[in-house]
Design an enzyme around this catalytic site. Structure first.
Site, PDB file in Angstrom:
ATOM      1  N   ARG A  24       0.799  -1.219   0.000  1.00 56.58           N
ATOM      2  CA  ARG A  24       0.000   0.000   0.000  1.00 56.58           C
ATOM      3  C   ARG A  24       0.837   1.277   0.000  1.00 56.58           C
ATOM      4  O   ARG A  24       0.319   2.376  -0.166  1.00 56.58           O
ATOM      5  CB  ARG A  24      -0.965   0.002   1.202  1.00 56.58           C
ATOM      6  CG  ARG A  24      -2.199  -0.840   0.927  1.00 56.58           C
ATOM      7  CD  ARG A  24      -3.098  -0.878   2.127  1.00 56.58           C
ATOM      8  NE  ARG A  24      -2.539  -1.701   3.189  1.00 56.58           N
ATOM      9  CZ  ARG A  24      -3.007  -1.701   4.440  1.00 56.58           C
ATOM     10  NH1 ARG A  24      -4.000  -0.906   4.779  1.00 56.58           N
ATOM     11  NH2 ARG A  24      -2.461  -2.492   5.347  1.00 56.58           N
ATOM     12  N   GLN A  86      13.687 -14.818   5.005  1.00 55.72           N
ATOM     13  CA  GLN A  86      12.474 -15.581   4.755  1.00 55.72           C
ATOM     14  C   GLN A  86      12.196 -15.529   3.250  1.00 55.72           C
ATOM     15  O   GLN A  86      11.738 -14.518   2.727  1.00 55.72           O
ATOM     16  CB  GLN A  86      11.290 -14.965   5.530  1.00 55.72           C
ATOM     17  CG  GLN A  86      10.022 -15.783   5.415  1.00 55.72           C
ATOM     18  CD  GLN A  86       8.793 -15.029   5.913  1.00 55.72           C
ATOM     19  OE1 GLN A  86       8.796 -13.818   6.061  1.00 55.72           O
ATOM     20  NE2 GLN A  86       7.718 -15.773   6.141  1.00 55.72           N
ATOM     21  N   GLY A 154      -6.535  -7.809  14.014  1.00 59.48           N
ATOM     22  CA  GLY A 154      -6.984  -9.061  14.607  1.00 59.48           C
ATOM     23  C   GLY A 154      -7.734  -8.770  15.905  1.00 59.48           C
ATOM     24  O   GLY A 154      -7.341  -7.903  16.686  1.00 59.48           O
ATOM     25  N   TYR A 381      38.548  25.837  -0.318  1.00 63.40           N
ATOM     26  CA  TYR A 381      38.380  24.393  -0.173  1.00 63.40           C
ATOM     27  C   TYR A 381      39.524  23.861   0.666  1.00 63.40           C
ATOM     28  O   TYR A 381      40.694  23.955   0.272  1.00 63.40           O
ATOM     29  CB  TYR A 381      38.352  23.684  -1.534  1.00 63.40           C
ATOM     30  CG  TYR A 381      38.327  22.181  -1.335  1.00 63.40           C
ATOM     31  CD1 TYR A 381      37.282  21.587  -0.618  1.00 63.40           C
ATOM     32  CD2 TYR A 381      39.365  21.367  -1.791  1.00 63.40           C
ATOM     33  CE1 TYR A 381      37.267  20.230  -0.372  1.00 63.40           C
ATOM     34  CE2 TYR A 381      39.343  19.995  -1.551  1.00 63.40           C
ATOM     35  CZ  TYR A 381      38.300  19.437  -0.841  1.00 63.40           C
ATOM     36  OH  TYR A 381      38.285  18.101  -0.583  1.00 63.40           O
TER      37      TYR A 381
HETATM   38  C1  UD1 Z   1      -0.955  -8.561  11.866  1.00 60.29           C
HETATM   39  C2  UD1 Z   1      -1.651  -9.493  12.829  1.00 60.29           C
HETATM   40  C3  UD1 Z   1      -2.930  -8.840  13.353  1.00 60.29           C
HETATM   41  C4  UD1 Z   1      -2.589  -7.514  13.994  1.00 60.29           C
HETATM   42  C5  UD1 Z   1      -1.802  -6.623  13.041  1.00 60.29           C
HETATM   43  C6  UD1 Z   1      -1.296  -5.421  13.755  1.00 60.29           C
HETATM   44  C7  UD1 Z   1      -1.120 -11.739  12.010  1.00 60.29           C
HETATM   45  C8  UD1 Z   1      -1.642 -12.924  11.319  1.00 60.29           C
HETATM   46  N1  UD1 Z   1      -1.960 -10.724  12.149  1.00 60.29           N
HETATM   47  O1  UD1 Z   1      -1.802  -8.411  10.731  1.00 60.29           O
HETATM   48  O2  UD1 Z   1      -3.575  -9.679  14.291  1.00 60.29           O
HETATM   49  O3  UD1 Z   1      -3.790  -6.869  14.400  1.00 60.29           O
HETATM   50  O4  UD1 Z   1      -0.681  -7.320  12.503  1.00 60.29           O
HETATM   51  O5  UD1 Z   1      -0.672  -4.530  12.856  1.00 60.29           O
HETATM   52  O6  UD1 Z   1       0.012 -11.734  12.438  1.00 60.29           O
HETATM   53  N2  UD1 Z   1       5.730 -10.367   7.566  1.00 60.29           N
HETATM   54  C9  UD1 Z   1       6.835 -11.126   7.295  1.00 60.29           C
HETATM   55  N3  UD1 Z   1       6.689 -12.292   6.632  1.00 60.29           N
HETATM   56  C10 UD1 Z   1       5.484 -12.766   6.226  1.00 60.29           C
HETATM   57  C11 UD1 Z   1       4.351 -11.983   6.509  1.00 60.29           C
HETATM   58  C12 UD1 Z   1       4.500 -10.783   7.186  1.00 60.29           C
HETATM   59  O7  UD1 Z   1       7.957 -10.738   7.640  1.00 60.29           O
HETATM   60  O8  UD1 Z   1       5.458 -13.841   5.632  1.00 60.29           O
HETATM   61  C13 UD1 Z   1       5.900  -9.094   8.273  1.00 60.29           C
HETATM   62  C14 UD1 Z   1       5.482  -7.921   7.413  1.00 60.29           C
HETATM   63  O9  UD1 Z   1       6.595  -7.394   6.689  1.00 60.29           O
HETATM   64  C15 UD1 Z   1       4.953  -6.925   8.442  1.00 60.29           C
HETATM   65  C16 UD1 Z   1       4.475  -7.802   9.595  1.00 60.29           C
HETATM   66  O10 UD1 Z   1       5.048  -9.078   9.395  1.00 60.29           O
HETATM   67  O11 UD1 Z   1       5.979  -6.071   8.925  1.00 60.29           O
HETATM   68  C17 UD1 Z   1       2.964  -7.890   9.687  1.00 60.29           C
HETATM   69  O12 UD1 Z   1       2.445  -8.504   8.536  1.00 60.29           O
HETATM   70  P1  UD1 Z   1       1.077  -8.068   7.895  1.00 60.29           P
HETATM   71  O13 UD1 Z   1       0.792  -8.927   6.750  1.00 60.29           O
HETATM   72  O14 UD1 Z   1       1.074  -6.590   7.670  1.00 60.29           O
HETATM   73  O15 UD1 Z   1       0.049  -8.412   9.081  1.00 60.29           O
HETATM   74  P2  UD1 Z   1      -1.339  -7.747   9.322  1.00 60.29           P
HETATM   75  O16 UD1 Z   1      -2.286  -8.213   8.293  1.00 60.29           O
HETATM   76  O17 UD1 Z   1      -1.163  -6.310   9.497  1.00 60.29           O
HETATM   77 CA    CA Z   2       0.228  -4.583   8.876  1.00 57.20          CA
END
Ligand code: UD1
Ligand code: CA
Length: 488
Positions: A24, A86, A154, A381
Site C-alpha cells: 500500500r 524468509q 486481529g 576548499y
Molecule cells: C498482523 C496481525 C494482526 C494484527 C496486526 C497489527 C497476524 C496474522 N496478524 O496483521 O492480528 O492486528 O498485525 O498490525 O500476524 N511479515 C513477514 N513475513 C510474512 C508476513 C509478514 O515478515 O510472511 C511481516 C510484514 O513485513 C509486516 C508484519 O510481518 O511487517 C505484519 O504482517 P502483515 O501482513 O502486515 O500483518 P497484518 O495483516 O497487518
Molecule cells: Ca500490517
C-alpha cells in the site's frame, strides 16, 4: 519452563518481522526502509527493542534484504544483531519460525516479537510490558488496545472467564467477532521453549492460507498455559504505517513530540513547524534554533549556541556559544566552542574544529583538523588537511588534494598567514609562522618563519588595449553604451 525460578531473571531476545514489501506504500522500496524522523522506519523498532534490553535481535528479512540489513545493523547499538532471510512469505507465523532459527542455539529465555512498521513504539513501553509479562509468569503475553472500531486488526476473543482464548484476523472473523473492540497490536513476548513448540504446530487454515503468528494464543490456551493480554492505555504508539499519508502524519506527530520535549528543557525553537529534529539529538538549554533547520542523526549541541536558520546538520557535535549563520550544511564533524560558521558553509565528514574558529561563506572543509582560533573566512576548499592554531586562511585558498587517483594531505602550522588565492599542491607541508604571498602556488615544503611567494614578475605594456581593440574593429565603444542597431 520448569528450570526457571521466578527470581532468576531470564534473558531477552527479540525478533522483528520485516520481510514484506508493504504494497500500500506503492513503492519499489521496502516499506520499512521509508524514512521517518530522519532514518529508516525499521531502525526505530530496532532501537526500541535494544532500549527494552534485548541482548540479541533477529531481523527477519525478505524484500530488499540487503538494504534493510544495512539499516538494522546501523541501529542495533549494543545488541547482537542477526539477520534471517524468509524466502517464502507465508505469513507472520512462518516469519517468526525463521527468526527463531537464528537465535543462539539452546536459547531458553524470553522472546519479544514485533513488526518493523511501528515507528512510534518506545523502549519504555516495551519494558513495562516485559515487567508485566514476567510478573504474571505467563508463557505468552501480547499487547492489545481497545478501539472504537477494530478495522482490519486481529480481534482478541476472550473465554467466559475473561481470559484471552484466541486472536481472530478480521478476514476470518464472524460478524460478532468483528464487533469486538479489543485488537491485537502485534507485539508479543513468549518463552522460547513454548514458542518453538507453538510455531511448529501452526497450520495455514485461514482465509489467506498463511501461517498466522496470532494462532499461538489459541495454542497456549488449549495447552492450559493462560496467555495474557496487556492492555495498553494509548493505542497511538502501536499505529502501523501502511500508506504514505500515514507516514507523513506520523512524522508530524513524532516531530512535535521532540520539539515539545526540547522546549520544555530550555531550547528555543523559533518556528517549531519548520524544525526537523531527530529524537536522538542532545541539545543543551539556551540553544536557539531558527527557522528551517534539520538536525538529523545523533547531533550534540552545547549551551547558548545559536543556529540562525536554514541549516542541515547530521551527526554533528557543536560546542557551547557557537554561532551558525544562515545556511550551514555539516555532517559527521565537530565544531568546537565559540566558533562562527557560515553563512553558506559546507562542513563535510571528518571536519574537526578545535574551537574559536571562523569558517565563513562559501568555504568547504573535508577531513580537516583545524586548530583553535584559525580562520578561513571566504571562498576556500580545505580537504585532507591539518592546520594549526591562529592561522589565517585567506580568501580563495585551495588545497589541491586530488591527483585523479589518490587524495593527498596538506599540513599547515600555527600563526600562518596564507595569502588569498593560494593553491597548496598536496602532499605538502607549510611550517609555523609562515607568510604565503597572495596568489602563490606552493609545491615544496616551506620552513618555519619564512615568507614564500611564487609570483611571475609583473610586466606592463603601455597602450596595449587600444591596439588590441583596433585589430577587432572596435573604437572602444563596443563594450559600452554605443546605441544598439534596431532589428526592424
Ligand atoms: C498482523 C496481525 C494482526 C494484527 C496486526 C497489527 C497476524 C496474522 N496478524 O496483521 O492480528 O492486528 O498485525 O498490525 O500476524 N511479515 C513477514 N513475513 C510474512 C508476513 C509478514 O515478515 O510472511 C511481516 C510484514 O513485513 C509486516 C508484519 O510481518 O511487517 C505484519 O504482517 P502483515 O501482513 O502486515 O500483518 P497484518 O495483516 O497487518
Ligand atoms: Ca500490517
Amino acid at each position: 519452563m520448569a528450570g526457571h525460578s521466578r527470581m532468576e531473571p531470564r534473558g531477552l531476545a527479540a525478533i522483528v518481522l520485516a520481510a514484506g514489501l508493504g504494497t500500500r506504500m506503492r513503492s519499489r522500496r521496502a516499506k520499512v526502509l521509508h524514512e521517518i524522523g530522519g532514518g529508516a522506519m525499521v531502525a526505530r523498532t530496532i532501537r526500541a527493542l535494544a532500549d527494552a534490553g534485548a541482548a540479541q535481535i533477529v531481523a527477519v528479512l525478505g524484500y530488499q534484504a540487503r538494504e534493510v540489513e544495512a539499516a538494522v545493523r546501523a541501529a542495533a547499538r549494543n545488541a547482537a544483531m542477526a539477520v534471517a532471510i524468509q524466502d517464502d512469505q507465508r505469513g507472520t507465523g512462518a516469519a517468526a519460525r525463521v527468526g527463531m532459527g537464528a537465535l543462539a542455539p539452546g536459547y531458553d529465555g524470553d522472546v519479544l516479537i514485533a513488526y518493523g512498521d511501528m515507528p512510534m513504539l518506545t523502549g519504555t513501553t516495551l519494558r513495562e510490558f516485559l515487567r508485566a509479562h514476567r510478573e504474571s509468569d505467563a508463557a505468552l503475553s501480547f499487547i492489545s488496545v481497545v478501539l472504537r472500531d477494530g478495522g482490519a486488526y486481529g480481534r482478541v476473543i476472550r473465554d467466559p472467564n475473561g481470559d484471552p482464548l484466541a486472536i481472530v484476523e478480521a478476514r476470518d472473523a464472524s460478524a460478532t467477532e468483528l464487533g469486538v473492540g479489543e485488537i491485537n497490536t502485534g507485539i508479543y513476548i513468549a518463552r522460547a521453549d513454548f514458542l518453538r513448540h507453538a510455531l511448529a504446530g501452526l497450520e495455514p487454515r485461514n482465509a489467506q492460507h498463511e501461517f498466522y503468528l496470532t494462532d499461538i494464543v489459541a495454542a497456549a490456551h488449549s495447552r492450559g498455559l493462560q496467555p495474557r493480554a496487556w492492555q495498553a492505555p494509548d493505542g497511538a504508539e502501536f499505529a502501523g504505517v501502511n500508506t504514505r499519508e500515514e507516514l507523513a502524519s506520523m512524522e508530524t506527530i513524532l516531530r512535535d513530540q521532540v520539539n515539545r520535549r526540547l522546549m520544555a528543557a530550555g531550547v528555543t525553537i523559533v518556528d517549531p513547524a519548520s524544525a526537523y529534529i531527530s529524537d536522538q539529538a542532545e541539545i543543551a538549554a539556551d540553544v536557539i534554533i531558527g527557522p528551517n533547520v534539520q538536525i538529523l542523526g545523533r547531533c550534540r549541541i552545547g549551551a547558548e549556541t545559536r543556529i540562525e536558520g536554514t541549516a542541515w546538520l547530521k551527526d554533528v557535535e557543536i560546542g557551547e556559544r557557537c554561532h551558525l549563520k544562515l545556511g550551514v550544511r555539516a555532517e559527521e564533524c565537530r565544531i568546537g566552542a565559540d566558533s562562527e560558521i557560515g553563512p553558506f558553509a559546507n562542513l563535510r565528514a571528518g571536519t574537526e574544529l578545535e574551537g574559536h574558529n571562523r569558517i565563513g561563506n562559501f568555504v568547504e572543509t573535508k577531513k580537516a583538523k583545524i586548530g583553535r582560533g584559525t580562520k578561513a573566512s571566504h571562498l576556500s576548499y580545505l580537504g585532507d588537511t591539518t592546520i594549526g592554531r591562529d592561522t589565517n586562511v585567506g580568501c580563495g585558498v585551495i588545497t589541491v588534494n586530488y591527483d585523479g587517483y589518490e587524495k593527498h594531505h596538506t599540513q599547515i602550522g600555527d600563526r600562518c598567514m596564507i595569502g588569498c588565492d593560494t593553491q597548496l599542491i598536496a602532499p605538502i607541508k607549510v611550517g609555523s609562522d609562515v607568510y604565503v604571498a597572495a596568489g602563490a602556488t606552493i609545491v615544496r615544503e616551506v620552513a618555519d618563519g619564512a615568507l614564500v611567494m611564487s609570483h611571475h614578475p609583473q610586466r606592463e605594456k603601455p597602450g596595449w588595449t587600444a591596439t588590441w581593440r583596433k585589430r577587432h574593429g572596435d573604437d572602444g565603444t563596443k563594450h559600452h553604451d554605443a546605441p544598439k542597431p534596431t532589428s526592424k
